[in-house]
Design an enzyme around this catalytic site. Structure first.
Site, PDB file in Angstrom:
ATOM      1  N   GLU A  67      39.392 -91.217 -35.206  1.00  5.34           N
ATOM      2  CA  GLU A  67      38.174 -91.927 -35.610  1.00  5.34           C
ATOM      3  C   GLU A  67      38.473 -93.411 -35.771  1.00  5.34           C
ATOM      4  OE1 GLU A  67      36.488 -90.084 -39.072  1.00  5.34           O
ATOM      5  OE2 GLU A  67      36.211 -88.148 -38.101  1.00  5.34           O
TER       6      GLU A  67
ATOM      7  N   HIS B 231      30.807 -89.459 -38.138  1.00 10.66           N
ATOM      8  CA  HIS B 231      31.270 -89.133 -39.496  1.00 10.66           C
ATOM      9  C   HIS B 231      30.247 -89.587 -40.537  1.00 10.66           C
ATOM     10  CE1 HIS B 231      35.171 -88.292 -41.932  1.00 10.66           C
ATOM     11  NE2 HIS B 231      34.103 -87.918 -42.615  1.00 10.66           N
TER      12      HIS B 231
END
Length: 595
Positions: free
Chosen positions: A268, A292
């Protein structure tokens, strides 16, 4: 001066965006620096000046960063997981790591349900199609969730909320969780199955709500996904890597799975390389993806910010937080009772090291200790804070002699004790205390069973206080609290009662007339102010339990004529004054102690 108070304010670093509500709490008593966009090297460069570090998920709190944080007391993660924090490294350094396990559970559960509907009704695809100028109603036919089976891996707080919402939508709910309560599952109308293998073939939709552990990493791979119904759909709003991304991509491409909804990823943000597995998964038309967003609501960010900021304030004030990742959970009521005794036992450990060991030593003179709890304190569910405080008091004078070495606290006390070869045996006395105190704590420093079995660098045989002719004896210190103030009631065979605070001069002398006047007169000539004085006569047997009086005969009779004189003084007593005291005769030993 006001400058002193400004310097004394703790400094807190916040390199990521946090809700201003929580930061406002900190700014009342602390200096808070918001420094966004720092590189790892820049963070390492400035971290030595800070007492607390607040992060979300982007900042990587590595062992290298923690080692540079010389005065850091707490790392606060504004969220549930602590994957970005090296918890073992923090523990070894005595840095408390806290998180907010409950602040965003509603947000995560709601996002799971949002993705479930988006996947079932092709919401993202339909939005993109319409914005692209198309009208594809026939291609975008979805499925209803009513009557379908939702499989939940992990029936914790988030999982339970998802289960209740799903039941309200008319879904059947089954779950696999080896730690879940059967009674809780039954109350939520959840079918708790024995294993993951039992759950997978049942589920039309499968959602994951388990932490990322060694046992859950890659939990769903090719084999597990193949066990699911053809046309089933999966969701992950927990942690990236629990589903193997390559296996998930293959199941979507083969048509075995009809859809996936993913909020978390192994990397990420995802890599920019379009040929990577993760990039292909995100681009797949049957995969609904969000960056997210599970905890990204205004309410959740306010909740976790306030939660962790309150815990930072607790830690900086010397209290225990409610959600420490690497410290034991102590109930608030227990902590309130224990707190005065935490102070007491730390001072008892410090008194032992300062008085019974030589300044030339590099380790405490004993490595085996008994901690005996009597009275009300013996009924406490957890004495971990007492153990930690004792190890702190025992080792801090040594660490200061060695030029530092890091804080000792409830987080790393066991590690410090192990590294220094210290063994502590905690004992609880169920017998009513014979003393006039509600609780009594006794420290017994035991001699080694064999002279060669104890490594004590720099200790000369027969040079410790309390030894005769080189014979090792156990040392005993007892204490109690009165109105939350710590008192010492026994030092070896001498009975006393004095506040365990301030700078003390402890004189071991023969109990003869005029001795107090001689000591007081000499200190007065040297300009030493005496704040208080306590005399401790011989009241116990030599190294034995409380209540055994010293008996006459030979050395015993001579020892029964000894006493301790404890004086509160306003400065350290130098070597020349100590020599002057010894020259007066009848002084067997003098020690400086700071409590």
């Amino acid at each position: 001066m006001t400058i002193v108070s400004d310097i004394a304010r703790p400094k807190i670093l916040c390199p990521e965006k946090l809700s201003p509500d929580g930061l406002a709490l900190l700014r009342e008593t602390n200096d808070v620096d918001e420094r966004k966009g720092l590189t790892p090297d820049q963070l390492i460069e400035i971290i030595p000046a800070y007492d607390a570090l607040l992060v979300r998920s982007e900042t990587k709190v590595t062992a290298k960063l923690l080692a540079a944080a010389k005065q850091l007391k707490v790392v606060a993660r504004a969220g549930v997981g602590v994957d970005n924090v090296d918890v073992p490294a923090a523990t070894k350094l005595g840095i408390i790591v806290v998180n907010s396990p409950s602040g965003n559970i509603q947000a995560a559960a709601e996002h799971t349900v949002a993705l479930l509907f988006a996947m079932a009704r092709n919401v993202a695809d339909g939005c993109a199609s319409l914005k692209g100028g198309k009208w594809e109603r026939s291609r975008l036919v979805g499925v209803e969730v009513k009557g379908k089976t939702l499989g939940i891996i992990g029936l914790g707080k988030v999982g339970l909320i998802v289960a209740r919402i799903a039941r309200g939508l008319g879904m059947q709910v089954a779950a696999a969780d080896p730690y879940a309560s059967a009674a809780v599952a039954e109350a939520a109308n959840v079918n708790l199955v024995a294993s993951l293998a039992d759950l997978l073939p049942m589920a039309d939709f499968l959602t994951i709500h388990t932490p990322m552990l060694a046992s859950t990493k890659g939990m769903l791979s090719h084999t597990e996904l193949a066990q699911m119904k053809k046309g089933a759909r999966v969701l992950n709003v927990a942690r990236g890597g629990i589903i193997e991304e390559e296996a998930l991509l293959a199941a979507l491409e083969s048509g075995h799975l009809s859809g996936a909804a993913i909020d978390v990823f192994t990397s990420e943000p995802p890599p920019s390389d379009p040929s990577s597995v993760l990039s292909k998964l995100i681009a797949h038309p049957k995969c609904v993806c969000t960056p997210h967003l599970g905890a990204s609501t205004i309410e959740a960010q306010e909740n976790v910010s306030i939660d962790v900021c309150e815990q930072v304030l607790q830690i900086l004030a010397g209290e225990l937080p409610r959600s420490a990742v690497n410290a034991p959970i102590i109930l608030p009521a227990d902590h309130k009772v224990l707190q005065p005794y935490v102070t007491l036992i730390e001072k008892m450990g410090s008194l032992y090291t300062q008085y019974f060991t030589s300044p030339k030593e590099q380790k405490p003179g004993r490595t085996s200790f008994d901690l005996i709890y009597e009275g009300e304190i013996a009924g406490m569910k957890s004495t971990r804070p007492l153990f930690a405080a004792f190890v702190k008091g025992l080792t801090e004078p040594v660490l200061e002699r060695e030029g530092g070495g890091g804080a000792v606290n409830i987080v790393n006390a066991e590690i410090v004790a192990k590294e220094r070869g210290i063994f502590v045996n905690e004992q609880i006395s169920r017998d009513p205390s014979s003393q006039a105190y509600s609780s009594l704590i006794t420290v017994v420093a035991r001699p080694p069973s064999r002279a060669s079995s104890l490594h004590r660098a720099g200790v000369e045989q027969g040079k410790e206080r309390g030894t005769v002719g080189g014979e090792s004896k156990q040392h005993i210190i007892s204490g109690y609290c009165s109105d939350k103030t710590p008192f010492i009631s026994r030092i070896d065979r001498f009975s006393t009662s004095f506040k365990a605070e301030g700078r003390l001069l402890v004189c071991h002398n023969y109990d003869s007339p005029g001795k107090i006047g001689v000591v007081g007169g000499l200190l007065g000539k040297e300009g030493v102010n005496i704040n208080f004085m306590a005399v401790a006569p011989t009241s116990f047997g030599d190294g034995d339990g409380a209540g055994e009086k010293a008996e006459g005969g030979g050395d015993k009779e001579k020892e029964s004529m000894e006493a301790l004189m404890i004086l509160g003084v306003d400065r350290e007593i130098g070597g020349d004054v100590i020599k002057g005291l010894a020259a007066t005769g009848g002084i067997l030993g003098v020690g400086n102690v700071v409590l």
